[in-house]
Design a protein around this motif. Structure first.
Motif, PDB file in Angstrom:
ATOM      1  N   GLY A   1      29.447  37.610  44.677  1.00 23.45           N
ATOM      2  CA  GLY A   1      29.863  36.800  45.807  1.00 23.45           C
ATOM      3  C   GLY A   1      30.478  35.478  45.393  1.00 23.45           C
ATOM      4  N   ARG A   2      30.045  34.958  44.244  1.00 24.15           N
ATOM      5  CA  ARG A   2      30.543  33.661  43.779  1.00 24.15           C
ATOM      6  C   ARG A   2      31.741  33.773  42.844  1.00 24.15           C
ATOM      7  N   THR A   3      31.976  34.956  42.289  1.00 17.95           N
ATOM      8  CA  THR A   3      33.015  35.073  41.268  1.00 17.95           C
ATOM      9  C   THR A   3      34.265  35.790  41.735  1.00 17.95           C
ATOM     10  N   SER A   4      34.160  36.690  42.714  1.00 18.96           N
ATOM     11  CA  SER A   4      35.254  37.617  43.015  1.00 18.96           C
ATOM     12  C   SER A   4      36.130  37.113  44.146  1.00 18.96           C
ATOM     13  N   ASP A   5      37.446  37.252  43.960  1.00 12.14           N
ATOM     14  CA  ASP A   5      38.371  37.038  45.069  1.00 12.14           C
ATOM     15  C   ASP A   5      38.449  38.284  45.946  1.00 12.14           C
ATOM     16  N   LEU A   6      38.251  39.425  45.330  1.00 12.62           N
ATOM     17  CA  LEU A   6      38.256  40.691  46.056  1.00 12.62           C
ATOM     18  C   LEU A   6      37.306  41.644  45.353  1.00 12.62           C
ATOM     19  N   LEU A   7      36.568  42.408  46.129  1.00  4.20           N
ATOM     20  CA  LEU A   7      35.542  43.284  45.575  1.00  4.20           C
ATOM     21  C   LEU A   7      35.855  44.737  45.909  1.00  4.20           C
ATOM     22  N   VAL A   8      35.759  45.604  44.884  1.00  2.00           N
ATOM     23  CA  VAL A   8      35.998  47.035  45.042  1.00  2.00           C
ATOM     24  C   VAL A   8      34.719  47.787  44.708  1.00  2.00           C
ATOM     25  N   ALA A   9      34.348  48.764  45.516  1.00  3.75           N
ATOM     26  CA  ALA A   9      33.226  49.660  45.241  1.00  3.75           C
ATOM     27  C   ALA A   9      33.778  51.041  44.927  1.00  3.75           C
ATOM     28  N   VAL A  10      33.141  51.748  43.974  1.00  5.81           N
ATOM     29  CA  VAL A  10      33.679  53.031  43.515  1.00  5.81           C
ATOM     30  C   VAL A  10      33.218  54.213  44.364  1.00  5.81           C
ATOM     31  N   SER A  11      32.384  53.963  45.354  1.00  2.00           N
ATOM     32  CA  SER A  11      31.940  55.029  46.246  1.00  2.00           C
ATOM     33  C   SER A  11      31.410  54.397  47.525  1.00  2.00           C
ATOM     34  N   PRO A  12      31.340  55.153  48.625  1.00  2.00           N
ATOM     35  CA  PRO A  12      30.722  54.611  49.841  1.00  2.00           C
ATOM     36  C   PRO A  12      29.281  54.161  49.615  1.00  2.00           C
ATOM     37  N   ALA A  13      28.549  54.868  48.754  1.00  2.00           N
ATOM     38  CA  ALA A  13      27.165  54.480  48.492  1.00  2.00           C
ATOM     39  C   ALA A  13      27.094  53.124  47.793  1.00  2.00           C
ATOM     40  N   SER A  14      27.996  52.882  46.852  1.00  2.00           N
ATOM     41  CA  SER A  14      28.032  51.580  46.181  1.00  2.00           C
ATOM     42  C   SER A  14      28.408  50.474  47.161  1.00  2.00           C
ATOM     43  N   SER A  15      29.308  50.787  48.081  1.00  2.00           N
ATOM     44  CA  SER A  15      29.674  49.821  49.111  1.00  2.00           C
ATOM     45  C   SER A  15      28.476  49.476  49.990  1.00  2.00           C
TER      46      SER A  15
END
Length: 357
Positions: A128-142
């Motif tokens: 939350g403090r480092t990323s400008d944009l966050l990607v998850a590799v699966s719906p479960a990870s999201s």
């Protein structure tokens, strides 16, 4: 678009496989790619293809270790001059954020491959403090990330980058002294607590017949697991160590098995399905999403009896194995295509870059 991947190492893991595929294929989408990592055989392979690779000590065992890694990564950024930085996993995201000069127009995109639930709060705070944009590799990870209070990330599911076997089934089996008709299960996983090889060995000790188990990977638990194998009286279990020829091993095996406590979306499972090899795997992370349409048998985590039953079905029933394998191959062709993955990343990165400008 100049894309710098930052990752802890470039060995045999799933995140490393993804980075290798993306960096190798990036030129097809107008990328000039580079990889900053602690090294590994995949870095060497990329370098031989002409992809720029930079050695960065990303072992984050202390605050000073993180600062040294960040300083080295800042030097890489100065030399390569990326338009955008793609950091894979939490530690790499922290290092990349420390390395980026404040105020420069370089977005940092973090790819979340998954963590244990016990580490989720810390991981979410860092991302939350480092990323400008966050990607998850699966719906479960999201779902993991949103459950920890983060905004819903972009979901781009892992996919299979085609890697043709160098040797055939017969050659690999002959090199290991295994007869062509012997049923073989392959577990391509690091020998670390997450992967729960203890559950797999317990299940294997209950398995009848002449099947053989190959453990492809190394790690801190190797000596303990070898002792456990001997104590359980497990027959025909081979510790193969770290292997650079996992596609060949998948080709030579009949099924793959993963008994992890947690996963994001394991590339080894997708590669197995793409080779028409069904999977026995725990219903954790993104595994259930993949196997819901067939391709393998799901088992509860930490349940050796269920693993034994699933292994018996797929190892000793050729017709069932062939049917499940066909379902898995259709799933890969329909849902986990590498071109779709690269196109999604390309569109997302260009939008992120445009937004930052």
């Amino acid at each position: 678009m100049r894309v710098l991947h930052v990752i802890s190492e470039m060995g045999a893991g799933g995140a490393e496989t993804l980075v290798a595929g993306m960096a190798s294929r990036g030129h097809e989408y107008g990328w000039t790619s580079a990889v900053a990592s602690g090294g590994g055989f995949r870095a060497g392979a990329l370098a031989s293809e002409g992809v720029a690779t930079f050695p960065v000590p990303l072992a984050l065992r202390s605050r000073m270790g993180a600062l040294r890694a960040a300083w080295a990564t800042r030097d890489v950024i100065s030399r390569f001059r990326p338009d955008i930085v793609l950091a894979h996993n939490v530690g790499a995201s922290l290092v990349a954020r420390l390395a980026l000069v404040p105020g420069r127009r370089r977005p940092l995109v973090s790819v979340f491959h998954g963590v244990a639930d016990s580490d989720l709060t810390t991981a979410a705070r860092i991302l939350g403090r480092t990323s400008d944009l966050l990607v998850a590799v699966s719906p479960a990870s999201s779902a993991q990330l949103t459950g920890a209070g983060l905004s819903e990330p972009v979901v781009i599911r892992n996919a299979v980058f085609t890697r043709h076997p160098v040797f055939g089934r017969r050659e690999i089996r002959a090199s290991l002294g295994v007869a062509s008709g012997t049923p073989v299960a392959l577990c391509p996983a690091r020998l670390e607590p997450q992967k729960r090889h203890d559950v797999l060995l317990e299940a294997w000790s209950r398995l009848s017949g002449d099947a053989e188990l190959w453990l492809a990977g190394d790690g801190s638990l190797r000596a303990e697991l070898e002792s456990r194998r001997d104590g359980l009286g497990c027959r025909r279990v081979r510790f193969l160590g770290t292997r650079e020829d996992v596609p060949d091993l998948i080709e030579a095996a009949d099924i793959t098995v993963l008994t992890s406590d947690w996963e994001g979306l394991p590339l080894a499972m997708l590669e197995s399905l793409a080779a028409a090899r069904p999977v026995v795997a725990t219903a954790v992370g993104g595994i259930g999403d993949v196997l819901s349409d067939g391709g393998g048998l799901l088992v509860p985590p930490g349940d050796p009896a269920a693993v034994t039953k699933a292994l018996e079905t797929l190892l000793y029933d050729p017709s069932a194995r062939a049917s499940v394998a066909s379902e898995g191959l259709r799933t890969i062709q329909r849902e986990y295509d590498s071109h779709a993955l690269m196109k999604a990343y390309d569109e997302m990165l260009r939008l992120a870059l445009e937004g930052k400008r």
